[in-house]
Design a protein around this motif. Structure first.
Motif, PDB file in Angstrom:
ATOM      1  N   PRO A   1       0.914  -1.306  -0.052  1.00 31.82           N
ATOM      2  CA  PRO A   1       0.092   0.004  -0.081  1.00 31.82           C
ATOM      3  C   PRO A   1       0.760   1.261  -0.115  1.00 31.82           C
ATOM      4  O   PRO A   1       2.003   1.223   0.561  1.00 31.82           O
ATOM      5  CB  PRO A   1      -0.843  -0.294   1.333  1.00 31.82           C
ATOM      6  CG  PRO A   1      -0.061  -1.011   2.023  1.00 31.82           C
ATOM      7  CD  PRO A   1       0.700  -1.981   1.242  1.00 31.82           C
ATOM      8  N   ALA A   2       0.425   2.272  -0.493  1.00 34.89           N
ATOM      9  CA  ALA A   2       1.016   3.481  -0.700  1.00 34.89           C
ATOM     10  C   ALA A   2       1.276   4.349   0.626  1.00 34.89           C
ATOM     11  O   ALA A   2       0.128   4.385   1.384  1.00 34.89           O
ATOM     12  CB  ALA A   2       0.566   4.505  -1.899  1.00 34.89           C
ATOM     13  N   GLN A   3       2.313   4.618   0.958  1.00 43.33           N
ATOM     14  CA  GLN A   3       2.458   5.345   2.490  1.00 43.33           C
ATOM     15  C   GLN A   3       2.071   6.990   2.022  1.00 43.33           C
ATOM     16  O   GLN A   3       2.157   7.668   1.060  1.00 43.33           O
ATOM     17  CB  GLN A   3       3.763   5.573   2.788  1.00 43.33           C
ATOM     18  CG  GLN A   3       4.313   3.874   2.882  1.00 43.33           C
ATOM     19  CD  GLN A   3       5.676   4.009   3.383  1.00 43.33           C
ATOM     20  OE1 GLN A   3       6.377   4.963   3.382  1.00 43.33           O
ATOM     21  NE2 GLN A   3       6.476   2.681   3.839  1.00 43.33           N
ATOM     22  N   ALA A   4       1.165   7.398   3.202  1.00 49.05           N
ATOM     23  CA  ALA A   4       0.991   8.695   3.127  1.00 49.05           C
ATOM     24  C   ALA A   4       1.835   9.600   3.340  1.00 49.05           C
ATOM     25  O   ALA A   4       3.164   9.446   3.754  1.00 49.05           O
ATOM     26  CB  ALA A   4      -0.229   9.005   4.367  1.00 49.05           C
ATOM     27  N   PRO A   5       2.102  10.632   2.632  1.00 47.23           N
ATOM     28  CA  PRO A   5       3.252  11.549   2.558  1.00 47.23           C
ATOM     29  C   PRO A   5       3.332  12.295   4.105  1.00 47.23           C
ATOM     30  O   PRO A   5       2.314  12.480   4.832  1.00 47.23           O
ATOM     31  CB  PRO A   5       2.998  12.809   1.728  1.00 47.23           C
ATOM     32  CG  PRO A   5       1.439  12.507   1.606  1.00 47.23           C
ATOM     33  CD  PRO A   5       0.986  11.188   1.652  1.00 47.23           C
ATOM     34  N   PRO A   6       4.553  12.420   4.474  1.00 47.65           N
ATOM     35  CA  PRO A   6       4.633  13.039   5.822  1.00 47.65           C
ATOM     36  C   PRO A   6       4.143  14.381   6.017  1.00 47.65           C
ATOM     37  O   PRO A   6       4.158  15.343   5.054  1.00 47.65           O
ATOM     38  CB  PRO A   6       6.096  13.022   6.130  1.00 47.65           C
ATOM     39  CG  PRO A   6       6.817  12.899   4.759  1.00 47.65           C
ATOM     40  CD  PRO A   6       5.881  12.090   3.947  1.00 47.65           C
TER      41      PRO A   6
END
Length: 213
Positions: A206-211
């Motif tokens: 799954p794509a990680q959310a941008p910090p």
């Protein structure tokens, strides 16, 4: 007594004369020539038939041939025994095709590489990870499974044909049965690979959310 008067014949003289005439007539009748029953030289006993040929021109030999021909037509035709070559060939083809369906073919590899190239061209650089896996790898695997399944079906058909044809060799039936078993196994594996039953396509993480900045 008148000397010119003829004496009358007595009854006895008349009876004797009639008896003599009857005997004479009978003798003449017996001496008359009868019908000629003697055969002329060279004449056959039956009129209109000479040397085995009937009056209508057909010989005895022709009649015998006609009887033999009639017997042949009345009897059933028996075909010659089969050599068993077709059954042996079908059994070998079934076994070889079943092995091909299990180990794969060069044609399946070519089709797989083509599907990979088509997927890369369609997606370019804009596709997501899921699309790249499905178009580039998934379609290629499915193409290989479809090709192997076609060879398995052909092996099944050849094996059934081999069992249905006349067999002259003892090894034909075992080869045909082995081809059917391997073809059924190859078809089962191909169907499972095509529908992703045994091995499913990999999924990207799954794509990680941008910090948060």
């Amino acid at each position: 007594m008148n000397p010119t008067t003829k004496p009358e014949k007595s009854a006895d003289d008349s009876g004797d004369n009639e008896a003599e005439r009857a005997v004479t007539a009978t003798a003449e009748k017996n001496d008359a020539p009868g019908p000629n029953l003697a055969k002329e030289p060279g004449e056959t006993p039956e009129a209109g038939r000479t040397d085995g040929v009937d009056g209508d021109g057909a010989s005895d030999a022709d009649g015998d041939d006609g009887d033999v021909l009639g017997d042949d037509l009345d009897g059933e035709y028996t075909p010659p025994p089969s050599s068993g070559l077709a059954a042996a060939s079908a059994a070998l083809v079934s076994l070889l095709l079943s092995l091909v369906s299990l180990i794969g073919t060069w044609s399946g590899k070519v089709i797989s590489e083509r599907e990979t190239l088509v997927g890369q061209i369609d997606l370019g650089q804009t596709g997501t990870a899921e699309q790249q896996i499905s178009e580039i790898y998934g379609d290629a695997w499915h193409a290989i499974a479809l090709t192997n399944g076609i060879f398995a079906v052909l092996a099944l058909i050849a094996g059934l044909v081999a069992l249905g044809l006349p067999q002259r060799k003892s090894w034909v039936r075992p080869f045909a049965v082995a081809g059917l078993v391997l073809a059924a196994l190859g078809l089962l594996i191909s169907v499972g690979m095509y529908f992703d039953v045994f091995v499913s396509l990999p999924e990207p993480p799954p794509a990680q959310a941008p910090p948060a900045g």
